[in-house]
Write a protein that holds these residues in place. Structure first.
Motif, PDB file in Angstrom:
ATOM      1  N   SER A 183      26.797  21.321  16.370  1.00 58.76           N
ATOM      2  CA  SER A 183      28.232  21.202  16.604  1.00 58.76           C
ATOM      3  C   SER A 183      29.028  21.714  15.404  1.00 58.76           C
ATOM      4  O   SER A 183      29.979  22.490  15.539  1.00 58.76           O
ATOM      5  CB  SER A 183      28.590  19.737  16.890  1.00 58.76           C
ATOM      6  N   GLY A 184      28.628  21.285  14.210  1.00 58.70           N
ATOM      7  CA  GLY A 184      29.312  21.723  12.991  1.00 58.70           C
ATOM      8  C   GLY A 184      29.181  23.202  12.742  1.00 58.70           C
ATOM      9  O   GLY A 184      30.124  23.867  12.300  1.00 58.70           O
ATOM     10  N   CYS A 185      28.010  23.754  13.047  1.00 60.22           N
ATOM     11  CA  CYS A 185      27.773  25.181  12.855  1.00 60.22           C
ATOM     12  C   CYS A 185      28.648  26.005  13.792  1.00 60.22           C
ATOM     13  O   CYS A 185      29.264  26.993  13.380  1.00 60.22           O
ATOM     14  CB  CYS A 185      26.292  25.490  13.071  1.00 60.22           C
ATOM     15  N   VAL A 186      28.728  25.606  15.060  1.00 58.27           N
ATOM     16  CA  VAL A 186      29.576  26.328  16.019  1.00 58.27           C
ATOM     17  C   VAL A 186      31.026  26.294  15.540  1.00 58.27           C
ATOM     18  O   VAL A 186      31.718  27.314  15.544  1.00 58.27           O
ATOM     19  CB  VAL A 186      29.446  25.754  17.447  1.00 58.27           C
ATOM     20  N   ASN A 187      31.489  25.139  15.079  1.00 64.09           N
ATOM     21  CA  ASN A 187      32.862  25.017  14.601  1.00 64.09           C
ATOM     22  C   ASN A 187      33.106  25.944  13.402  1.00 64.09           C
ATOM     23  O   ASN A 187      34.093  26.680  13.363  1.00 64.09           O
ATOM     24  CB  ASN A 187      33.162  23.553  14.238  1.00 64.09           C
ATOM     25  N   THR A 188      32.202  25.940  12.446  1.00 63.49           N
ATOM     26  CA  THR A 188      32.343  26.768  11.246  1.00 63.49           C
ATOM     27  C   THR A 188      32.320  28.256  11.580  1.00 63.49           C
ATOM     28  O   THR A 188      33.186  29.023  11.141  1.00 63.49           O
ATOM     29  CB  THR A 188      31.211  26.444  10.243  1.00 63.49           C
ATOM     30  N   GLU A 215      44.635  32.833  15.704  1.00 59.85           N
ATOM     31  CA  GLU A 215      44.728  31.525  15.075  1.00 59.85           C
ATOM     32  C   GLU A 215      44.706  30.420  16.121  1.00 59.85           C
ATOM     33  O   GLU A 215      44.989  30.659  17.292  1.00 59.85           O
ATOM     34  CB  GLU A 215      46.027  31.432  14.264  1.00 59.85           C
ATOM     35  N   PHE A 216      44.398  29.233  15.670  1.00 62.64           N
ATOM     36  CA  PHE A 216      44.453  28.052  16.526  1.00 62.64           C
ATOM     37  C   PHE A 216      45.001  26.909  15.695  1.00 62.64           C
ATOM     38  O   PHE A 216      44.948  26.934  14.467  1.00 62.64           O
ATOM     39  CB  PHE A 216      43.077  27.721  17.114  1.00 62.64           C
ATOM     40  N   THR A 217      45.554  25.908  16.379  1.00 64.06           N
ATOM     41  CA  THR A 217      46.099  24.745  15.679  1.00 64.06           C
ATOM     42  C   THR A 217      45.196  23.530  15.804  1.00 64.06           C
ATOM     43  O   THR A 217      45.397  22.539  15.105  1.00 64.06           O
ATOM     44  CB  THR A 217      47.508  24.398  16.204  1.00 64.06           C
ATOM     45  N   ALA A 218      44.222  23.582  16.685  1.00 67.98           N
ATOM     46  CA  ALA A 218      43.246  22.503  16.831  1.00 67.98           C
ATOM     47  C   ALA A 218      41.966  23.073  17.429  1.00 67.98           C
ATOM     48  O   ALA A 218      42.017  23.982  18.258  1.00 67.98           O
ATOM     49  CB  ALA A 218      43.795  21.390  17.731  1.00 67.98           C
ATOM     50  N   LEU A 219      40.837  22.553  16.968  1.00 68.17           N
ATOM     51  CA  LEU A 219      39.537  22.993  17.468  1.00 68.17           C
ATOM     52  C   LEU A 219      38.578  21.814  17.407  1.00 68.17           C
ATOM     53  O   LEU A 219      38.433  21.178  16.362  1.00 68.17           O
ATOM     54  CB  LEU A 219      38.992  24.150  16.632  1.00 68.17           C
ATOM     55  N   GLU A 220      37.948  21.511  18.531  1.00 62.28           N
ATOM     56  CA  GLU A 220      36.937  20.464  18.611  1.00 62.28           C
ATOM     57  C   GLU A 220      35.719  21.032  19.329  1.00 62.28           C
ATOM     58  O   GLU A 220      35.864  21.775  20.303  1.00 62.28           O
ATOM     59  CB  GLU A 220      37.459  19.261  19.403  1.00 62.28           C
ATOM     60  N   VAL A 221      34.545  20.680  18.845  1.00 59.94           N
ATOM     61  CA  VAL A 221      33.306  21.137  19.475  1.00 59.94           C
ATOM     62  C   VAL A 221      32.403  19.938  19.731  1.00 59.94           C
ATOM     63  O   VAL A 221      32.072  19.200  18.811  1.00 59.94           O
ATOM     64  CB  VAL A 221      32.560  22.165  18.587  1.00 59.94           C
ATOM     65  N   ASP A 222      32.061  19.741  20.998  1.00 60.18           N
ATOM     66  CA  ASP A 222      31.064  18.738  21.368  1.00 60.18           C
ATOM     67  C   ASP A 222      29.772  19.468  21.696  1.00 60.18           C
ATOM     68  O   ASP A 222      29.789  20.518  22.349  1.00 60.18           O
ATOM     69  CB  ASP A 222      31.480  17.971  22.630  1.00 60.18           C
ATOM     70  N   THR A 223      28.660  18.909  21.261  1.00 66.00           N
ATOM     71  CA  THR A 223      27.355  19.385  21.712  1.00 66.00           C
ATOM     72  C   THR A 223      26.675  18.200  22.387  1.00 66.00           C
ATOM     73  O   THR A 223      26.643  17.099  21.838  1.00 66.00           O
ATOM     74  CB  THR A 223      26.492  19.903  20.545  1.00 66.00           C
ATOM     75  N   LYS A 257      25.923  33.775  19.159  1.00 62.30           N
ATOM     76  CA  LYS A 257      24.883  34.753  18.817  1.00 62.30           C
ATOM     77  C   LYS A 257      24.502  34.702  17.344  1.00 62.30           C
ATOM     78  O   LYS A 257      23.369  35.056  16.996  1.00 62.30           O
ATOM     79  CB  LYS A 257      25.348  36.165  19.168  1.00 62.30           C
ATOM     80  N   ILE A 258      25.437  34.280  16.473  1.00 66.87           N
ATOM     81  CA  ILE A 258      25.156  34.324  15.029  1.00 66.87           C
ATOM     82  C   ILE A 258      25.116  32.962  14.352  1.00 66.87           C
ATOM     83  O   ILE A 258      24.774  32.888  13.171  1.00 66.87           O
ATOM     84  CB  ILE A 258      26.149  35.255  14.283  1.00 66.87           C
ATOM     85  N   CYS A 259      25.434  31.900  15.061  1.00 67.89           N
ATOM     86  CA  CYS A 259      25.373  30.547  14.493  1.00 67.89           C
ATOM     87  C   CYS A 259      23.917  30.249  14.101  1.00 67.89           C
ATOM     88  O   CYS A 259      23.047  30.199  14.973  1.00 67.89           O
ATOM     89  CB  CYS A 259      25.882  29.546  15.531  1.00 67.89           C
ATOM     90  N   PRO A 260      23.623  30.081  12.809  1.00 65.48           N
ATOM     91  CA  PRO A 260      22.225  29.899  12.389  1.00 65.48           C
ATOM     92  C   PRO A 260      21.516  28.729  13.079  1.00 65.48           C
ATOM     93  O   PRO A 260      20.351  28.847  13.452  1.00 65.48           O
ATOM     94  CB  PRO A 260      22.328  29.664  10.886  1.00 65.48           C
TER      95      PRO A 260
END
Length: 137
Positions: free
Chosen positions: A49-54, A66-74, A112-115
């Motif tokens: 989840s953190g990797c996708v966000n980063t 740009e975005f003003t908010a971003l949340e990622v659930d896995t 594709k590139i998220c480690p």
């Protein structure tokens, strides 16, 4: 890159990244732990989840939106009693003026590139995703 895990008490341990950051891993009380932190398995999903966000942040800057908010659930699934994840759903929630196409393109490039995601993919974990726009309050 190096991680060091040191047993502290019961089943819990402290993991350090050798750059001054640390986290506690433990098991829930129902499994014999003291519930002092996430399990190592939960931490694995949290890392995805953190990797996708980063990586989404980095890719979106390159794509100039740009975005003003971003949340990622896995959400991890273990089908048929599997010992590890067989499927992971990534749900991205975003507040942006960018088009749906631009957001989707950014997420596809990110995955594709998220480690961490690459590790999951190489391990045969099926990843699906959903994009939702956050509602402004």
């Amino acid at each position: 890159m190096k991680a060091t895990t040191t047993w502290t008490q019961g089943i819990s341990s402290v993991i350090t990244d050798n750059r001054g950051h640390e986290t506690i891993v433990d098991l829930p009380e129902a499994k014999g732990g003291q519930d002092l932190g996430p399990t190592a398995f939960e931490l694995c999903l949290m890392s995805y989840s953190g990797c996708v966000n980063t990586i989404f942040n980095i890719v979106s800057k390159k794509m100039r939106f740009e975005f003003t908010a971003l949340e990622v659930d896995t959400i991890g699934h273990q089908k048929d009693g599997a010992a590890t994840f067989t499927d992971v759903e990534v749900e991205l929630r975003i507040d942006t003026e960018a088009s749906d196409e631009k957001i989707e393109s950014c997420l596809e490039k990110t995955l594709k590139i998220c480690p961490v995601g690459v590790l999951f993919h190489q391990a045969g974990v099926n990843t699906t995703y959903k994009i939702m726009r956050l509602q402004k309050a």
